[in-house]
Scaffold this active site. Structure first.
Site, PDB file in Angstrom:
ATOM      1  N   LYS A 201       2.087   4.213  12.666  1.00  0.00           N
ATOM      2  CA  LYS A 201       1.762   3.958  11.388  1.00  0.00           C
ATOM      3  C   LYS A 201       0.395   4.841  10.982  1.00  0.00           C
ATOM      4  O   LYS A 201      -0.446   4.005  11.130  1.00  0.00           O
ATOM      5  CB  LYS A 201       1.861   2.666  10.700  1.00  0.00           C
ATOM      6  CG  LYS A 201       1.711   2.530   9.185  1.00  0.00           C
ATOM      7  CD  LYS A 201       3.370   2.986   8.737  1.00  0.00           C
ATOM      8  CE  LYS A 201       3.487   3.038   7.178  1.00  0.00           C
ATOM      9  NZ  LYS A 201       4.665   3.658   6.763  1.00  0.00           N
ATOM     10  N   SER A 403       9.312   5.201   4.717  1.00  0.00           N
ATOM     11  CA  SER A 403       8.757   4.209   4.623  1.00  0.00           C
ATOM     12  C   SER A 403       9.316   3.267   3.310  1.00  0.00           C
ATOM     13  O   SER A 403      10.400   2.909   3.163  1.00  0.00           O
ATOM     14  CB  SER A 403       6.985   4.409   4.434  1.00  0.00           C
ATOM     15  OG  SER A 403       6.316   3.336   4.830  1.00  0.00           O
TER      16      SER A 403
END
Length: 611
Positions: A201, A403
Site C-alpha cells: 500500500k 482499493s
C-alpha cells in the site's frame, strides 16, 4: 476655485455615466445578437444527413472518459488557455458499432492528432469495436501528423496507417516515476504520521520516503510488464509483426534512428509501424479515392461523430431498462455535484434505480482509484440492497477500479474487467500531518488543557500523542480486516486466500481474473448484456442516471450548447501543451488530496495511475 472643482467633478461623473451606459448598451446588444443567432440557428440550421457510401470520421479531441464533466471556468487558466475536450467512450463505441451495420457507411477514418489519451483499457475497448468494424469487411484508414503512444495504439488497428513525412511514432514503453518529499518535509519540520496495513500500500510513501520501496517497485514492475505485454501484443497482431519486433524497435530506437539517418518517420516505416507517408493534401486525395466526393463540395464524402450520433440515436418503446451508473473519480464522503464519486449522492442514485420499476438491472461502471472508506461502504451497501430486492447488479471496471473502487465492486453479482484494467490494491491507510516543529521555529506556541487524553490529541499544531497513534493504527487494522471480510464474502474465498492477493498489491484485470478477484473479462457492452440476461430481458433501453449538476455547471452547459448551435466552440477544445498537461496534473493531484474527507480519516486509495 470651488466652482471650478465642482465643474470638474461633474464632468468626470458625466463621463463615467456615459461610459457605463455605453458598456451596458454594448453588452445588451451583444446578448441580443447572440440570442437572435441562437434562435435563427435553431429554426434554420440544416439537419445533417448520412450520404450513401460515406466514411465515418473519428477525430477525437482531448481525453476519452467514461462520463464527460464540465470543467470550471478557471480551467481556462489552468490548461494553458483552454481545457482539453472530453469524449465519452460509450459514444465512440456506439457510433462505431452502429456504423458497422449501417449500409450507408463504407469506411471508418481515424485522425488522432488531438487525442490526449484516456486510459489504456478505454483505448483497448474502442480498438475492439474498430476491429469488429473491420471484420464486417469495411476498411479503416488512420493518419497522424505524429503519433504519441496512446495515439498510435488506437491508430494501429487500422488497415492503413498514414504518417506525415516529417512525423514520428513515439513508442516508448511504460514507466511510473513518483516524487518523494521526506527530505523536504524534514527540512520544514513537518511530520507525516502514516498508518497502514499492507506492505504494497504505497499511497503514503511519497511523504515518508525518498525513494520507491522494494515492495512498491516489485508490484509496479509486474503491473507495467503486464500492461505493456497486452499493448505490445495488440500492436503486433494488428501490424502483422512479432512481439519481439515491436520490443526491438522500442528498446533500440537509437539504432533505428541511426539506420535512417535520424529520420524518425523513415524509421517507423522501416519497422513496419506505418504503411505510407502522406501530406494533408495527399491524405485528402486518399480519402476521396476511398469514398468519393460529397455532392455539395469537393471534400471527401463523410460524416463526423457528433452528427452521426445524432442521426443514429434510437427511439425505442422498450418497457424495460438497464441502468448504467458511472463512478468516475475519487470517492468522497457527502453529497457533491458531478465530477467525483460522492457517497451520499451515489447512494441516492442507486436507491432511485432500485425503486424504479422500469429499471430491471443495474451496471456500475467504475473508473476510480478509491478514496473514502466510509463512502465506499455506503455505495457497496446500496448495491447489496439492490441485489436483495431482486435486481441484478454487475460491476464493470474501466481503466482503474482499485482499493475503494474494488470495495464498491464487491457489492455486485458479477465483476467484469478489461485485461488492462488496474485493480486490486486491497488495503487501507490513514495520514496525520504534524506541524508542531514549523510553528516552534516561527516562535508560535500552542498550549492548553483537556479533560481526557484524546481530547485535542488530533490537533496538527501539537505532537501526536502515542496513545492516539496507537488508537489510529488499531482502527486501520480493523478496517483492513473488514476489507478482507467484504471481499471474502463477495468472492466466496477464505480470509487467508484474500489476504494472499491483497496487502495493497495492484493487478491487471487479466491477472485478477486468474486470482479470482474478477469473474469475466470484457467491456461495458458485455457487462450490460450480462445484466440484461440475469434480469431475463431481451428488449431494453440503456439509461444513464447521473449526479446532479451545480448551478454553475448548468449555466455553463447551457452557454456551451448555445455556442454549438451557432457553430462556435466556446469550450475551446484544443489539445493542451505538454507543460500545460503537467501543471494540470499537479493541480488535479492537489485538488484530490483536498477532497479527502472521510469522517474516520480512513482511506482506500490507490497510487496507480494508468499509462
Amino acid at each position: 476655485m470651488i466652482r471650478g472643482l465642482f465643474r470638474f467633478i461633474y464632468k468626470v461623473l458625466r463621463m463615467f455615466v456615459r461610459l457605463l451606459d455605453l458598456v451596458v448598451r454594448g453588452v445588451f446588444y451583444a446578448l441580443l445578437i447572440f440570442g437572435l443567432g441562437v434562435l435563427v440557428s435553431f429554426f434554420f440550421h440544416p439537419e445533417p444527413e448520412v450520404p450513401a457510401g460515406a466514411a465515418l470520421v473519428l477525430r477525437p479531441v482531448g481525453t476519452i472518459v467514461e462520463q464527460a464533466e464540465l470543467e470550471p471556468p478557471l480551467a481556462l487558466l489552468r490548461a494553458g488557455g483552454a481545457p482539453a475536450g472530453q469524449l465519452r467512450l460509450a459514444d465512440l463505441v456506439e457510433a462505431v458499432r452502429s456504423a458497422r451495420d449501417d449500409e450507408r457507411i463504407a469506411a471508418l477514418v481515424i485522425e488522432t492528432d488531438e487525442l490526449v489519451g484516456g486510459g489504456f483499457s478505454k483505448l483497448a475497448e474502442l480498438r475492439a469495436a474498430i476491429a469488429d468494424f473491420k471484420a464486417a469487411g469495411k476498411p479503416v484508414l488512420a493518419r497522424g501528423e505524429r503519433f504519441t503512444q496512446s495515439q498510435y495504439y488506437l491508430a494501429s488497428v487500422a488497415d492503413e496507417v498514414h504518417l506525415s513525412p516529417d512525423g514520428f511514432v513515439l513508442l516508448r514503453g511504460l514507466a511510473r516515476y513518483g516524487t518523494y518529499f521526506k527530505d523536504a518535509l524534514d527540512k520544514l519540520g513537518v511530520k507525516v504520521h502514516v498508518f497502514r496495513v499492507g506492505e504494497y500500500k504505497s499511497f503514503a510513501e511519497p511523504f515518508t520516503r525518498n525513494d520507491m520501496s522494494a515492495e512498491d517497485r516489485e508490484s509496479t514492475r509486474d503491473l507495467l510488464d503486464g500492461l505493456w505485454r497486452i499493448m505490445r501484443d495488440d500492436i503486433a497482431a494488428s501490424r502483422k509483426l512479432t512481439p519481439a519486433a515491436v520490443d526491438a524497435h522500442v528498446n533500440n530506437i537509437r539504432d533505428a534512428l541511426a539506420a535512417s539517418g535520424g529520420d524518425a518517420a523513415q524509421a517507423a516505416l522501416a519497422a513496419g509501424l506505418v504503411d505510407r507517408f502522406s501530406t494533408r493534401d495527399e491524405w485528402r486525395a486518399r480519402l476521396i479515392e476511398a469514398v468519393g466526393i460529397a455532392s455539395d463540395d469537393k471534400e471527401p464524402r463523410s460524416i463526423d461523430l457528433d452528427d452521426y450520433l445524432l442521426l443514429s440515436a434510437r427511439d425505442t418503446d422498450a418497457a424495460a431498462s438497464v441502468a448504467v451508473i458511472v463512478a468516475q473519480g475519487t470517492i468522497v464522503d457527502g453529497a457533491e455535484p458531478a465530477g467525483v464519486v460522492a457517497g451520499d449522492t451515489f447512494a441516492h442514485l442507486i436507491r432511485a434505480a432500485r425503486e424504479n420499476d422500469d429499471i430491471k438491472a443495474l451496471v456500475l461502471r467504475i473508473d476510480s482509484p478509491g478514496g473514502s472508506a466510509w463512502a465506499s461502504e455506503l455505495i457497496r451497501r446500496e448495491l447489496q440492497l439492490t441485489r436483495d430486492a431482486g435486481k441484478p447488479v454487475i460491476a464493470s471496471m474501466s481503466s482503474v477500479a482499485a482499493s475503494g473502487g474494488y470495495w464498491i465492486a464487491a457489492g455486485a453479482d458479477e465483476i467484469w474487467a478489461a485485461p488492462g484494467t488496474v485493480t486490486g490494491s486491497i488495503g487501507i491507510f490513514g495520514l496525520f500531518p504534524e506541524f508542531a516543529e514549523p510553528l516552534r521555529r516561527l516562535g508560535v506556541g500552542v498550549d492548553g488543557v483537556a479533560t481526557a487524553p484524546l481530547a485535542g490529541a488530533l490537533d496538527p499544531r501539537r505532537p501526536l500523542d502515542p496513545a492516539a497513534a496507537e488508537a489510529m493504527q488499531l482502527g486501520i487494522d480493523h478496517g483492513y480486516r473488514r476489507f478482507l471480510e467484504v471481499v471474502a464474502q463477495a468472492r466466496k474465498m477464505s480470509i487467508a486466500e484474500v489476504d494472499a492477493v491483497a496487502r495493497g498489491r495492484v493487478w491487471t484485470g487479466e491477472a485478477a481474473s486468474r486470482l479470482g478477484l474478477v469473474d469475466k473479462l470484457g467491456g461495458l457492452g458485455d457487462a450490460i448484456e450480462a445484466a440484461a440476461a440475469r434480469a431475463g430481458v431481451d428488449d431494453y433501453d440503456v439509461v444513464w442516471p447521473e449526479a446532479f449538476e451545480s448551478l454553475e455547471q448548468r449555466l455553463l452547459r447551457r452557454v456551451l450548447r448555445a455556442g454549438e448551435d451557432l457553430g462556435i466552440d466556446l469550450a475551446g477544445r484544443v489539445a493542451p501543451s505538454p507543460l500545460a498537461l503537467a501543471v494540470d496534473e499537479v493541480q488535479r493531484a492537489a485538488e484530490g488530496l483536498l477532497r479527502f474527507n472521510d469522517p474516520r480519516h480512513l482511506y482506500l486509495h490507490c497510487l496507480c495511475d494508468t499509462p
